[in-house]
Design an enzyme around this catalytic site. Structure first.
Site, PDB file in Angstrom:
ATOM      1  N   GLY A   1      46.918  35.685  35.182  1.00  0.00           N
ATOM      2  CA  GLY A   1      47.309  35.697  36.587  1.00  0.00           C
ATOM      3  C   GLY A   1      46.950  34.407  37.300  1.00  0.00           C
ATOM      4  O   GLY A   1      47.723  33.895  38.128  1.00  0.00           O
ATOM      5  N   THR A   2      45.800  33.859  36.981  1.00  0.00           N
ATOM      6  CA  THR A   2      45.345  32.637  37.665  1.00  0.00           C
ATOM      7  C   THR A   2      46.307  31.487  37.389  1.00  0.00           C
ATOM      8  O   THR A   2      46.734  30.786  38.310  1.00  0.00           O
ATOM      9  CB  THR A   2      43.917  32.276  37.193  1.00  0.00           C
ATOM     10  OG1 THR A   2      43.058  33.373  37.517  1.00  0.00           O
ATOM     11  CG2 THR A   2      43.414  31.007  37.863  1.00  0.00           C
TER      12      THR A   2
ATOM     13  N   ASN B   1      43.795  43.291  45.738  1.00  0.00           N
ATOM     14  CA  ASN B   1      42.932  43.778  44.666  1.00  0.00           C
ATOM     15  C   ASN B   1      41.665  44.463  45.165  1.00  0.00           C
ATOM     16  O   ASN B   1      41.072  45.265  44.452  1.00  0.00           O
ATOM     17  CB  ASN B   1      42.554  42.619  43.726  1.00  0.00           C
ATOM     18  CG  ASN B   1      42.121  41.384  44.470  1.00  0.00           C
ATOM     19  OD1 ASN B   1      42.874  40.836  45.285  1.00  0.00           O
ATOM     20  ND2 ASN B   1      40.919  40.937  44.234  1.00  0.00           N
TER      21      ASN B   1
ATOM     22  N   GLN C   1      48.089  43.190  40.519  1.00  0.00           N
ATOM     23  CA  GLN C   1      47.579  44.564  40.640  1.00  0.00           C
ATOM     24  C   GLN C   1      48.683  45.621  40.650  1.00  0.00           C
ATOM     25  O   GLN C   1      48.380  46.817  40.618  1.00  0.00           O
ATOM     26  CB  GLN C   1      46.726  44.700  41.915  1.00  0.00           C
ATOM     27  CG  GLN C   1      45.433  43.900  41.885  1.00  0.00           C
ATOM     28  CD  GLN C   1      44.401  44.445  40.888  1.00  0.00           C
ATOM     29  OE1 GLN C   1      44.462  45.608  40.481  1.00  0.00           O
ATOM     30  NE2 GLN C   1      43.460  43.605  40.480  1.00  0.00           N
TER      31      GLN C   1
ATOM     32  N   SER D   1      49.542  39.723  34.974  1.00  0.00           N
ATOM     33  CA  SER D   1      48.475  39.484  34.006  1.00  0.00           C
ATOM     34  C   SER D   1      48.356  40.696  33.080  1.00  0.00           C
ATOM     35  O   SER D   1      48.309  41.833  33.552  1.00  0.00           O
ATOM     36  CB  SER D   1      47.172  39.285  34.776  1.00  0.00           C
ATOM     37  OG  SER D   1      46.108  39.104  33.878  1.00  0.00           O
TER      38      SER D   1
ATOM     39  N   THR E   1      51.219  25.679  22.316  1.00  0.00           N
ATOM     40  CA  THR E   1      51.651  26.672  21.326  1.00  0.00           C
ATOM     41  C   THR E   1      51.412  28.074  21.881  1.00  0.00           C
ATOM     42  O   THR E   1      50.340  28.363  22.407  1.00  0.00           O
ATOM     43  CB  THR E   1      50.860  26.477  20.009  1.00  0.00           C
ATOM     44  OG1 THR E   1      51.082  25.139  19.564  1.00  0.00           O
ATOM     45  CG2 THR E   1      51.289  27.466  18.941  1.00  0.00           C
TER      46      THR E   1
ATOM     47  N   CYS F   1      28.258  39.014  46.334  1.00  0.00           N
ATOM     48  CA  CYS F   1      27.485  37.835  46.724  1.00  0.00           C
ATOM     49  C   CYS F   1      26.808  37.300  45.491  1.00  0.00           C
ATOM     50  O   CYS F   1      25.602  37.108  45.463  1.00  0.00           O
ATOM     51  CB  CYS F   1      26.478  38.182  47.800  1.00  0.00           C
ATOM     52  SG  CYS F   1      25.361  39.475  47.306  1.00  0.00           S
TER      53      CYS F   1
END
Ligand code: PLP
Length: 386
Positions: free
Chosen positions: A71-72, A151, A179, A199, A237, A325
């Site tokens: 996805g990124t 998400n 998502q 993804s 590839t 965090c």
């Protein structure tokens, strides 16, 4: 200890049928799809078959699918690809303030290189207002990138409406559907988008593989430079076993997602109702109905999401928190800030995301386990008015 996994939005286990399908492509069918000999052509055939299955899930043509590493990469390559291909037209991008970091950081990167980005606000449920989009568009707008569903809080955005506006101005729309793809039924034409990211590891496929849908005629500057793979749109590839697994996962999702979504929706609503009934001062984050079938995001006042998440983990329940965090900065997430949650609610947010293997017994165990944990943490919290 039995573990109850309720973090399917972070990643899903690969379906055993997906793994079975992949295995021969590590050993027996190991050729490079670019090779002209039989070994290569066999691998190339498997990639082509997987492409057809992913295309079918999205209702598009095979050649409109570009396999990526996830996805990124799909988000990065869509946004940068359009930005650099459209410099003659303009330098303005519109996105939302609740996108995944894969979109937000790409936009920030482009801002440092002279592009202008408008981050649309969302309402208290996380919805983008199409009128805000209309007002944000300028003569220099080259791309609108709005996620299909968030998400963290699960809100599903009005993509068809957004695309309708974009079409009036002839601006391509990209959506991050990581998502939703394989979870709720849709086609790229119903959404009206030109680019869509997905993804595999969010739909019971392997990690490290994804796809970018690129509507025919959409001009992109390639993100990766090298060989001519993926019709010169993504060098390197092909990860054949992962692509084969992705294809199998997409095929299975197409067949079963409707029934899985119905099952998850019932369990989601049972979990929401059970927790809200048994824990005082709890709020559901995200839209009450326009939400992912598997998403539960609650704010439990006076205590921290991390404390709940870690205590649940000790009881064998894997959840997640929206106020992550990990850096130690203890700042609530950009999404919770964007929906305007006051401090005491933003810090106490907890996400459960359900999957096809979640059972009623799992949900009931959480409904039984969380209230005493909350009571214990609240008894120690300096934030409670005594
Ligand atoms: N976009 C959204 C909405 C996500 O939830 C995720 C994963 O958490 C990504 C993008 C990134 O996907 P990947 O892990 O495949 O790079």
């Amino acid at each position: 200890m039995k573990r109850i996994y309720l973090d399917y939005a972070a990643t899903t286990p690969a379906d055993p049928a997906v793994v079975d399908e992949m295995v021969p492509y590590f050993t027996n069918v190991f050729g490079n799809p670019s090779s002209i000999h039989g070994c290569g052509q066999e691998a190339g055939g498997a990639v082509a078959e997987a492409r057809t299955k992913v295309a079918k899930l999205l209702g598009c043509e095979d050649e409109e699918i570009v396999f990526t590493s996830g996805g990124t990469e799909s988000d990065n390559s869509a946004i940068e690809g359009i930005a650099y291909a459209s410099e003659a037209k303009g330098n303005h991008i519109v996105t939302s303030s609740i996108e995944h970091h894969a979109v937000l950081e790409t936009c920030a990167f482009l801002e440092r290189r002279g592009f202008k980005v408008t981050y649309l606000p969302v309402d208290k449920d996380g919805l983008v207002n199409p009128d805000d989009l209309k007002n944000a568009i300028t003569k220099k707008t080259i791309l609108i990138s709005i996620m299909h569903a968030n998400n963290e809080i699960g809100t599903i955005e009005p993509l068809a409406e957004i695309s309708k506006i974009a079409r009036e101005y002839d601006i391509p729309v990209h959506t991050d559907a990581v998502q939703t793809a394989g979870h709720i039924p849709f086609t790229v034409d119903e959404l009206g988008v030109s680019l869509l990211s997905m993804s595999a590891h969010k739909l019971y496929g392997p990690k490290g593989v994804g796809a970018l849908y690129v509507r025919k005629g959409t001009k992109l500057v390639p993100f990766m430079h090298g060989g001519a793979q993926e019709r010169e749109r993504r060098a390197s590839t092909e990860n054949v076993p992962a692509i084969v697994g992705f294809g199998k996962a997409a095929e299975m999702a197409a067949a079963t997602m409707q029934q899985e979504a119905a099952q998850e929706t019932a369990l989601r609503d049972r979990l929401i109702a059970g927790l809200m009934k048994n824990i005082e001062k709890t709020k559901l984050n995200g839209h009450p109905t326009k939400r992912l079938p598997n998403n539960v995001n609650l704010s439990v006042e006076f205590i921290e999401g991390e404390a709940m998440c870690l205590t649940l983990d000790l009881a064998g329940i894997c959840s997640s928190t929206g106020s992550a965090c990990s850096s130690g900065s203890a700042e609530p997430s950009h999404v919770l800030r964007a929906i305007g949650l006051p401090h005491q609610q933003a810090y106490g947010s907890l996400r459960f995301s359900l999957g096809k293997w979640t059972t009623e017994a799992d949900v009931d165990y959480v409904i039984k386990t969380l209230p005493p944990i909350v009571a214990r943490l609240r008894a120690m919290s300096p934030l409670v008015n005594r």
